[in-house]
Motif scaffolding. Structure first.
Motif, PDB file in Angstrom:
ATOM      1  N   ASP A  21       0.789  -1.277   0.144  1.00 53.85           N
ATOM      2  CA  ASP A  21       0.038   0.019  -0.045  1.00 53.85           C
ATOM      3  C   ASP A  21       1.079   1.317   0.075  1.00 53.85           C
ATOM      4  OD1 ASP A  21      -1.894   2.416   1.293  1.00 53.85           O
ATOM      5  OD2 ASP A  21      -3.253   0.589   0.837  1.00 53.85           O
ATOM      6  N   PRO A  22       0.580   2.077  -0.637  1.00 52.86           N
ATOM      7  CA  PRO A  22       1.290   3.510  -0.804  1.00 52.86           C
ATOM      8  C   PRO A  22       1.534   4.131   0.731  1.00 52.86           C
ATOM      9  CG  PRO A  22      -0.207   3.474  -2.540  1.00 52.86           C
ATOM     10  CD  PRO A  22      -0.538   2.412  -1.885  1.00 52.86           C
ATOM     11  N   ALA A  43       4.763   6.308   2.101  1.00 55.76           N
ATOM     12  CA  ALA A  43       4.619   7.404   2.454  1.00 55.76           C
ATOM     13  C   ALA A  43       5.000   7.808   3.980  1.00 55.76           C
ATOM     14  CB  ALA A  43       3.132   7.876   2.288  1.00 55.76           C
TER      15      ALA A  43
END
Length: 103
Positions: free
Chosen positions: A85-86, A90
């Motif tokens: 998942d991004p 991040a």
């Protein structure tokens, strides 16, 4: 809305609900990724989030409202998928670069 500078993050909690093992896998992966920044990663049920200043909680987007209710002081970072998942990248980037994190 809680926020924290990424360079101030000392602990990330991966919050879970059902205990099916997916969030344990996320916590293990993050432990490896965030170790170089001196960030501790723990895994606990969403209903047992502690009252700690500077707490960052990572949880599945379906649990985010409950995490925010249980720990209103924490920065809650939701994710949609358990692998790649991004939100994971991040979070690491914010910690590495000292960027702000917000719920």
């Amino acid at each position: 809305m809680p926020s924290i500078n990424g360079s101030a993050v000392k602990k990330v909690i991966v919050a879970c609900d059902a205990g099916m093992g997916s969030s344990v896998m996320v916590a293990s992966n993050l432990k490896s990724r965030l170790k170089q920044y001196g960030v501790e990663v723990d895994h606990i049920p969403v209903n047992q989030l502690p009252e700690e200043p500077g707490l960052v909680v990572l949880c599945h987007q379906g649990l985010a409202p409950r995490a925010q209710q249980t720990a209103p002081h924490a920065v809650v970072v939701p994710f949609a998928i358990f692998m790649g998942d991004p939100a994971f990248a991040a979070l690491e980037k914010a910690i590495a670069d000292g960027e702000p994190l917000e719920s």
